[in-house]
Scaffold this motif. Structure first.
Motif, PDB file in Angstrom:
ATOM      1  N   UNK A   1       0.839  -1.180   0.000  1.00 18.10           N
ATOM      2  CA  UNK A   1       0.000   0.000   0.000  1.00 18.10           C
ATOM      3  C   UNK A   1       0.877   1.234   0.000  1.00 18.10           C
ATOM      4  N   UNK A   2       0.300   2.366  -0.371  1.00 21.22           N
ATOM      5  CA  UNK A   2       1.075   3.608  -0.475  1.00 21.22           C
ATOM      6  C   UNK A   2       1.688   4.018   0.859  1.00 21.22           C
ATOM      7  N   UNK A   3       1.095   3.565   1.967  1.00 22.62           N
ATOM      8  CA  UNK A   3       1.613   3.948   3.284  1.00 22.62           C
ATOM      9  C   UNK A   3       2.973   3.317   3.572  1.00 22.62           C
ATOM     10  N   UNK A   4       3.387   2.323   2.780  1.00 23.19           N
ATOM     11  CA  UNK A   4       4.683   1.679   2.999  1.00 23.19           C
ATOM     12  C   UNK A   4       5.831   2.402   2.286  1.00 23.19           C
ATOM     13  N   UNK A   5       5.504   3.398   1.461  1.00 23.85           N
ATOM     14  CA  UNK A   5       6.551   4.161   0.782  1.00 23.85           C
ATOM     15  C   UNK A   5       7.187   5.145   1.765  1.00 23.85           C
ATOM     16  N   UNK A   6       8.519   5.150   1.815  1.00 20.00           N
ATOM     17  CA  UNK A   6       9.237   6.035   2.738  1.00 20.00           C
ATOM     18  C   UNK A   6      10.341   6.757   1.972  1.00 20.00           C
ATOM     19  N   UNK A   7      10.734   7.961   2.426  1.00 17.88           N
ATOM     20  CA  UNK A   7      11.819   8.669   1.748  1.00 17.88           C
ATOM     21  C   UNK A   7      13.179   8.040   2.001  1.00 17.88           C
ATOM     22  N   UNK A   8      13.340   7.426   3.196  1.00 18.56           N
ATOM     23  CA  UNK A   8      14.608   6.807   3.590  1.00 18.56           C
ATOM     24  C   UNK A   8      14.295   5.545   4.387  1.00 18.56           C
ATOM     25  N   UNK A   9      15.026   4.457   4.117  1.00 16.21           N
ATOM     26  CA  UNK A   9      14.816   3.255   4.908  1.00 16.21           C
ATOM     27  C   UNK A   9      15.117   3.525   6.380  1.00 16.21           C
ATOM     28  N   UNK A  10      14.294   2.949   7.229  1.00 15.47           N
ATOM     29  CA  UNK A  10      14.404   3.191   8.660  1.00 15.47           C
ATOM     30  C   UNK A  10      13.421   4.218   9.161  1.00 15.47           C
ATOM     31  N   UNK A  11      12.633   4.794   8.264  1.00 21.38           N
ATOM     32  CA  UNK A  11      11.699   5.853   8.654  1.00 21.38           C
ATOM     33  C   UNK A  11      10.638   5.369   9.636  1.00 21.38           C
ATOM     34  N   UNK A  12      10.281   4.096   9.567  1.00 20.95           N
ATOM     35  CA  UNK A  12       9.286   3.556  10.505  1.00 20.95           C
ATOM     36  C   UNK A  12       9.920   3.107  11.816  1.00 20.95           C
ATOM     37  N   UNK A  13      11.253   3.125  11.875  1.00 24.53           N
ATOM     38  CA  UNK A  13      11.950   2.979  13.145  1.00 24.53           C
ATOM     39  C   UNK A  13      12.258   1.584  13.625  1.00 24.53           C
ATOM     40  N   UNK A  14      11.937   0.548  12.833  1.00 23.32           N
ATOM     41  CA  UNK A  14      12.173  -0.827  13.274  1.00 23.32           C
ATOM     42  C   UNK A  14      12.867  -1.618  12.165  1.00 23.32           C
ATOM     43  N   UNK A  15      13.946  -2.316  12.539  1.00 21.75           N
ATOM     44  CA  UNK A  15      14.615  -3.254  11.629  1.00 21.75           C
ATOM     45  C   UNK A  15      14.658  -4.626  12.302  1.00 21.75           C
ATOM     46  N   UNK A  16      13.959  -5.625  11.753  1.00 26.89           N
ATOM     47  CA  UNK A  16      14.040  -6.974  12.313  1.00 26.89           C
ATOM     48  C   UNK A  16      15.381  -7.631  11.958  1.00 26.89           C
ATOM     49  N   UNK A  17      15.951  -8.331  12.935  1.00 21.16           N
ATOM     50  CA  UNK A  17      17.199  -9.071  12.750  1.00 21.16           C
ATOM     51  C   UNK A  17      16.997 -10.461  13.330  1.00 21.16           C
ATOM     52  N   UNK A  18      17.205 -11.498  12.524  1.00 24.39           N
ATOM     53  CA  UNK A  18      17.044 -12.875  12.997  1.00 24.39           C
ATOM     54  C   UNK A  18      18.370 -13.367  13.554  1.00 24.39           C
ATOM     55  N   UNK A  19      18.307 -13.991  14.728  1.00 20.92           N
ATOM     56  CA  UNK A  19      19.531 -14.440  15.395  1.00 20.92           C
ATOM     57  C   UNK A  19      19.375 -15.870  15.911  1.00 20.92           C
ATOM     58  N   UNK A  20      20.513 -16.547  16.089  1.00 23.85           N
ATOM     59  CA  UNK A  20      20.540 -17.849  16.748  1.00 23.85           C
ATOM     60  C   UNK A  20      20.283 -17.635  18.242  1.00 23.85           C
ATOM     61  N   UNK A  21      19.368 -18.389  18.865  1.00 23.60           N
ATOM     62  CA  UNK A  21      19.054 -18.161  20.279  1.00 23.60           C
ATOM     63  C   UNK A  21      20.274 -18.170  21.202  1.00 23.60           C
ATOM     64  N   UNK A  22      21.232 -19.047  20.956  1.00 18.33           N
ATOM     65  CA  UNK A  22      22.428 -19.124  21.792  1.00 18.33           C
ATOM     66  C   UNK A  22      23.206 -17.809  21.783  1.00 18.33           C
ATOM     67  N   UNK A  23      23.095 -17.064  20.664  1.00 12.90           N
ATOM     68  CA  UNK A  23      23.849 -15.822  20.544  1.00 12.90           C
ATOM     69  C   UNK A  23      23.150 -14.599  21.088  1.00 12.90           C
ATOM     70  N   UNK A  24      21.994 -14.772  21.742  1.00 10.56           N
ATOM     71  CA  UNK A  24      21.204 -13.622  22.173  1.00 10.56           C
ATOM     72  C   UNK A  24      21.991 -12.610  23.012  1.00 10.56           C
TER      73      UNK A  24
END
Length: 219
Positions: free
Chosen positions: A111-134
């Motif tokens: 949807x048009x609401x997902x368009x941003x001028x710069x990545x990171x504008x919505x303030x959240x970046x998901x990062x997947x990690x191995x549980x042992x490395x938490x």
């Protein structure tokens, strides 16, 4: 928009299926097309999408069973003017990236609401990690300027289809997303990030009743 996306499929194609709201709408439209006679084989990015595809009669295969994927359809949480993306709010980012990288073409539905001028504008970046490395990942990501929080489901850490955790990292708008991703990937225990740089070929944007098509322009 989902029905318009079907125009990008040819009979006999191998199709990647994303995860999330936009991808679910597309899978439902694809199921109707298959019921009407369209022949495709699909590769799913998540168990949830695979279950829906099976319910709708869409034939499924694994990456081991196909030589390539012709086109993948997925959603995104942010799309910048270069068609770079942040994905992963739905929790399938690593499998989505693997399927996207296996595809000849990646088409994003937003949807048009997902368009941003710069990545990171919505303030959240998901990062997947191995549980042992938490503990290490949380410390190192904090040092990189993130404020990581373990994603939870029903009071417990959310577990991806890969058996991993997701750290939702609070970030500011990114001046150099590619460099930032490389810094994160350098942390032992990080499996992947929600940054999809240079991967989307086409983005379909729905704004009310209007759908526009944006194409990547290579530098």
């Amino acid at each position: 928009m989902a029905s318009m996306a079907l125009d990008f499929i040819r009979d006999g194609d191998i199709v990647g299926l994303g995860t999330g709201r936009a991808a679910t709408a597309f899978v439902r439209a694809l199921g109707q097309a298959v019921k009407a006679g369209l022949r495709v084989t699909a590769v799913s990015t998540s168990q949830v999408t695979a279950a829906l595809a099976t319910q709708l009669g869409i034939p499924l295969a694994t990456l081991d069973e196909v030589s390539h994927i012709d086109v993948t359809f997925d959603g995104a949480d942010e799309v910048d003017p270069r068609l770079d993306l942040i994905k992963g709010y739905g929790g399938a980012l690593v499998r989505e990236k693997i399927v996207a990288a296996s595809s000849r073409r990646l088409i994003i539905l937003v949807g048009a609401e997902k368009l941003v001028p710069v990545l990171g504008s919505r303030g959240i970046l998901p990062v997947e990690i191995v549980p042992f490395g938490l503990p290490l990942c949380r410390r190192r990501l904090t040092e990189l300027g993130c404020r990581p929080a373990v994603r939870e489901h029903d009071g417990q850490p959310f577990v991806t289809d890969n058996g991993n955790y997701i750290l939702d990292c609070s970030i500011s708008p990114l001046s150099d997303p590619a460099a930032f991703e490389q810094a994160i990937l350098g942390v032992p225990g990080v499996v992947g990030t929600g940054l999809f740089i240079g991967m989307a070929d086409t983005v379909l944007v729905q704004d009310g009743d209007t759908v526009t098509v944006q194409q990547r322009r290579d530098p």
